[in-house]
Design a protein around this motif. Structure first.
Motif, PDB file in Angstrom:
ATOM      1  N   PRO A 248       0.834  -1.204   0.000  1.00  8.47           N
ATOM      2  CA  PRO A 248       0.000   0.000   0.000  1.00  8.47           C
ATOM      3  C   PRO A 248       0.869   1.254   0.000  1.00  8.47           C
ATOM      4  CG  PRO A 248      -0.730  -1.548   1.694  1.00  8.47           C
ATOM      5  CD  PRO A 248       0.587  -2.054   1.179  1.00  8.47           C
ATOM      6  N   THR A 249       0.384   2.321  -0.596  1.00  9.14           N
ATOM      7  CA  THR A 249       1.146   3.573  -0.636  1.00  9.14           C
ATOM      8  C   THR A 249       1.352   4.161   0.761  1.00  9.14           C
ATOM      9  OG1 THR A 249      -0.905   4.808  -1.007  1.00  9.14           O
ATOM     10  CG2 THR A 249       0.357   4.163  -2.956  1.00  9.14           C
ATOM     11  N   THR A 250       0.526   3.727   1.723  1.00  7.06           N
ATOM     12  CA  THR A 250       0.620   4.231   3.103  1.00  7.06           C
ATOM     13  C   THR A 250       1.642   3.468   3.953  1.00  7.06           C
ATOM     14  OG1 THR A 250      -1.230   2.764   3.651  1.00  7.06           O
ATOM     15  CG2 THR A 250      -1.764   5.061   3.159  1.00  7.06           C
ATOM     16  N   THR A 251       2.313   2.475   3.370  1.00  6.61           N
ATOM     17  CA  THR A 251       3.279   1.671   4.125  1.00  6.61           C
ATOM     18  C   THR A 251       4.428   2.550   4.645  1.00  6.61           C
ATOM     19  OG1 THR A 251       2.816  -0.242   2.707  1.00  6.61           O
ATOM     20  CG2 THR A 251       4.827  -0.329   4.012  1.00  6.61           C
ATOM     21  N   PRO A 252       4.796   2.426   5.929  1.00  8.24           N
ATOM     22  CA  PRO A 252       5.931   3.204   6.453  1.00  8.24           C
ATOM     23  C   PRO A 252       7.187   3.016   5.603  1.00  8.24           C
ATOM     24  CG  PRO A 252       4.771   2.133   8.245  1.00  8.24           C
ATOM     25  CD  PRO A 252       4.156   1.609   6.976  1.00  8.24           C
ATOM     26  N   LEU A 253       7.897   4.106   5.409  1.00  5.11           N
ATOM     27  CA  LEU A 253       9.070   4.106   4.533  1.00  5.11           C
ATOM     28  C   LEU A 253      10.111   3.072   4.948  1.00  5.11           C
ATOM     29  CD1 LEU A 253      10.385   5.529   2.100  1.00  5.11           C
ATOM     30  CD2 LEU A 253      11.432   7.132   3.714  1.00  5.11           C
ATOM     31  N   ILE A 254      10.265   2.861   6.261  1.00  6.44           N
ATOM     32  CA  ILE A 254      11.264   1.897   6.734  1.00  6.44           C
ATOM     33  C   ILE A 254      10.986   0.498   6.181  1.00  6.44           C
ATOM     34  CG2 ILE A 254       9.996   1.446   8.896  1.00  6.44           C
ATOM     35  CD1 ILE A 254      12.642   0.972  10.284  1.00  6.44           C
ATOM     36  N   LYS A 255       9.704   0.143   6.056  1.00  2.86           N
ATOM     37  CA  LYS A 255       9.354  -1.188   5.551  1.00  2.86           C
ATOM     38  C   LYS A 255       9.589  -1.279   4.045  1.00  2.86           C
ATOM     39  CE  LYS A 255       5.968  -2.204   9.176  1.00  2.86           C
ATOM     40  NZ  LYS A 255       4.601  -2.590   9.501  1.00  2.86           N
ATOM     41  N   VAL A 256       9.290  -0.199   3.326  1.00  5.10           N
ATOM     42  CA  VAL A 256       9.517  -0.175   1.874  1.00  5.10           C
ATOM     43  C   VAL A 256      11.008  -0.317   1.579  1.00  5.10           C
ATOM     44  CG1 VAL A 256       9.292   1.175  -0.237  1.00  5.10           C
ATOM     45  CG2 VAL A 256       7.462   1.236   1.466  1.00  5.10           C
ATOM     46  N   GLU A 257      11.825   0.508   2.244  1.00  2.00           N
ATOM     47  CA  GLU A 257      13.266   0.494   1.997  1.00  2.00           C
ATOM     48  C   GLU A 257      13.892  -0.837   2.403  1.00  2.00           C
ATOM     49  OE1 GLU A 257      14.985   2.782   0.294  1.00  2.00           O
ATOM     50  OE2 GLU A 257      13.007   3.664  -0.021  1.00  2.00           O
ATOM     51  N   SER A 258      13.444  -1.387   3.522  1.00  2.00           N
ATOM     52  CA  SER A 258      13.987  -2.677   3.975  1.00  2.00           C
ATOM     53  C   SER A 258      13.680  -3.784   2.976  1.00  2.00           C
ATOM     54  CB  SER A 258      13.414  -3.040   5.345  1.00  2.00           C
ATOM     55  OG  SER A 258      13.807  -2.102   6.318  1.00  2.00           O
TER      56      SER A 258
END
Length: 393
Positions: A95-105
């Motif tokens: 989802p676009t609302t996912t915290p950035l830390i989870k996306v980058e990880s």
């Protein structure tokens, strides 16, 4: 399901997450609380268990096609890690609302990330489209037997370490974690009680149990983003009906309190969905029991950590905002700060407003924020002000 086989698959992958006895949560709940800290697991959450078990069991042909998954974050990292270790391509829709830390990880584990929609269910639909278009193998975060088998290994860990466990408390999002844990735990110890916990703003299991069928909520509105699921899995609902003894809900304010206690007393950081079981402990009717809350994940944005600490301090009456009217003459402000010091409170912020229209012409309003030790400390502060002839609001 063969949970022992799954544990064998995972033995060289997982980090040990030994139970932690919690004096503070034990005192607050009237039970003996032993935290299962899956927030300390590799990839920062339990999801690696189910994802790795699923991908390992794929056929050679399926592995060549690559895998795709939809996730609010933790399943994404579990799939990405497993795919990288097993040499398989992975695409994750988040989802676009996912915290950035989870996306980058997730990207760091080598997966291709596609951002789509506001909640998990939107990302799921997009992932299914890409599965059909590209021929990927879909790795479902919760509605899959092999995934549940991996998640269930947590129950084996708990009962190996604390065989006298009476109750296991588990977060519910899509229902995969509680399905695996409940099934595995009841196989080993049929008398054990399994309690599920949902955020009140996304209580899809609670609603499904009321109606005795899986339903789709109109919205999923909660700070516990990892459990913001509008519809639990069909497979999971069957397991919940069969093996889960009780499902309770907690609100966002209760989550902030649990977050603060875990951080302050145990020096552990867990994400909002991960602390659902801790927030629910005071709601359990059980007393004097050995209870294991599964803290399921710890992947959290630093800004959210700051926000949760501040909200938790307010929720537990550790921050007190008030105003007091004082005469507009020299020395009056010093009297106010002396009272606060006498009460042992710490001033965080102080501002005075000379221009507010007050009932007495020569008065001014002082607005104050202080740190306290809780409700009793606030009451002491109020009483001291009253003794000195000040009325605070």
């Amino acid at each position: 399901m063969n949970f022992n086989q799954a544990r064998e698959h995972l033995k060289n992958v997982l980090l040990p997450t030994h139970l932690i006895y919690s004096p503070i949560f034990s005192e607050e709940s009237g039970n003996q609380i032993y935290i299962k800290p899956e927030n300390l697991q590799k990839t920062g959450a339990f999801k690696i268990r189910g994802a790795y078990n699923k991908i390992l069991k794929l056929t050679d042909d399926e592995k060549k096609r690559g895998v795709i998954a939809s996730s609010a974050g933790n399943h994404a990292q579990g799939v990405a890690y497993a795919a990288r270790e097993l040499g398989i391509k992975a695409v994750i829709v988040m989802p676009t609302t996912t915290p950035l830390i989870k996306v980058e990880s997730t990207k760091k584990y080598g997966a291709e990330v596609v951002l789509h929609g506001d909640v998990y269910d939107d990302a799921y639909q997009k992932a299914k489209e890409l599965e059909a278009q590209e021929g990927y193998v879909f790795v479902h975060p919760f509605n899959d037997q092999d995934v549940l088998e991996g998640q269930g290994t947590i129950a084996l860990d708990i009962l190996d370490e604390l065989p006298q466990t009476d109750v296991i408390v588990v977060p519910i999002g899509g229902g995969g974690l509680i399905s695996g844990i409940a099934c595995a735990a009841k196989q080993i110890k049929p008398s054990i009680k399994i309690v599920g916990v949902e955020p009140s703003g996304a209580a899809s299991a609670t609603e499904a149990l009321k109606k005795n069928k899986v339903i789709t909520l109109p919205e999923a509105n909660t700070i516990a983003d990892g459990t913001a699921v509008k519809r639990i899995g069909e497979l999971n609902f069957d397991y919940i009906k069969q093996y889960v003894d009780e499902v309770v809900t907690v609100d966002d304010y209760e989550l902030t309190e649990a977050f603060l206690l875990l951080a302050e007393k145990h020096k552990l950081i867990a994400e909002n969905s991960g602390i659902l079981p801790l927030a629910a402990l005071k709601k359990l009717e059980d007393k004097g029991k050995n209870i294991v809350p599964v803290v399921s994940g710890g992947n959290m944005d630093v800004l959210m950590i700051s926000s949760m600490i501040n909200k938790g301090l307010i929720s537990r009456n550790r921050i007190f905002n008030f105003s007091v009217n004082i005469p507009d003459r020299p020395g009056e402000l010093a009297k106010i700060t002396h009272i606060i010091a006498q009460a042992g409170a710490n001033i965080v912020k102080l501002a005075h407003n000379q221009f507010k229209n007050l009932s007495r012409f020569r008065d001014k309003e002082v607005q104050i924020t202080v740190e306290t030790n809780g409700s009793a400390h606030i009451q002491k502060l109020i009483e001291l002000f009253e003794e000195k002839g000040y009325k605070i609001s």
